[in-house]
Design an enzyme around this catalytic site. Sequence first.
Site, short mmCIF file in Angstrom:
data_model
loop_
_atom_site.label_atom_id
_atom_site.label_comp_id
_atom_site.label_asym_id
_atom_site.label_seq_id
_atom_site.Cartn_x
_atom_site.Cartn_y
_atom_site.Cartn_z
N ASP A 136 61.07 43.67 3.88
CA ASP A 136 62.11 44.12 4.81
C ASP A 136 62.80 42.96 5.51
OD1 ASP A 136 60.09 43.29 6.49
OD2 ASP A 136 60.12 45.08 7.75
N GLU A 172 53.40 54.89 10.68
CA GLU A 172 53.34 53.50 10.25
C GLU A 172 52.34 53.26 9.12
OE1 GLU A 172 55.22 50.99 11.36
OE2 GLU A 172 56.32 52.27 12.76
N THR A 190 54.02 41.65 7.66
CA THR A 190 53.79 42.69 8.66
C THR A 190 52.29 42.92 8.71
OG1 THR A 190 55.92 43.78 8.30
CG2 THR A 190 54.17 45.12 9.23
#
Length: 287
Positions: free
Chosen positions: A89, A71, A94
């Site tokens: 995305d 990640e 995020t």
Amino acid sequence: MTNIPTTTGGKATATAAPSSAKPTAKPSTTPSPTPTKSQPTAPTSAPASSAAGLDDARKKEIAMELVSSAENSSLDWKAQYSYIEDIGDGRGYTAGIIGFCSGTGDMLELVQAYTATEPGNVLAKYLPALKKVNNTDSHTGLGNAFVADWKTAAKDTVFQTAQNNERDRVYFNPAVNQAKADGLRALGQFIYYDAIVMHGPGDDPTSFGGIRAAAMKKAKTPAQGGNETTYLNAFLDARKAAMLTEAAHDDTSRVDTEQRVFLNNGNLDLNPPLSWKTYGDSYTIKS
């Protein structure tokens, strides 16, 4: 949860050799509708494995480092409390140690939990905006001010604890509990955890529950009398197929050159030393 761009960091007991060719983020994709994360469900099988569990303190630390290698391109997962970015995305921002997303509900739940513990914190004022942008990729009411305040909040140990608790509640505990119910040892528990981190704990074909269901059509779990290695190979096959349906997940190295390597080596208890690659970068956990 989505893949997070490259950050830096490391641990004294682990080494990483970065590759200049590694992408800094997954390819952009804007799903319609915006992907969501369902609430975790209870394990569907009763038997529990007697093998060492991922909830052992050292094994859990290893799991955090393994996920962070994929990640964050770093084994230093604790450096990610302050991470926040829109990686294009379709899930909005995020952020944090597990990739809480403004568009999938788990970031909203995190800030709500933080505010319940510490009212008047620097992120509390964004709760109305987080509710409005949920299930979208919108930044309305958030923007640069929110990004700056997230990084400020990340210095607060109360917020760090809130991130840890939400990670465990939504992802780690459900994955480990289901894996134990399926008779899986530490490697299988990690394989479940990594899948739920990326795909979310839903039942549709590309969520954790759907991937598990697809695997169970091909092989029995150990709790059903099946072979553990055979079942985990079926699960990884189903996981990879799910990843390849979405451009943001089409690099499958965390399966091919990480989890499958451990499985092929017969390391079902996920014992170090561990060596693997993600996105072409090499990592080692020595002990």
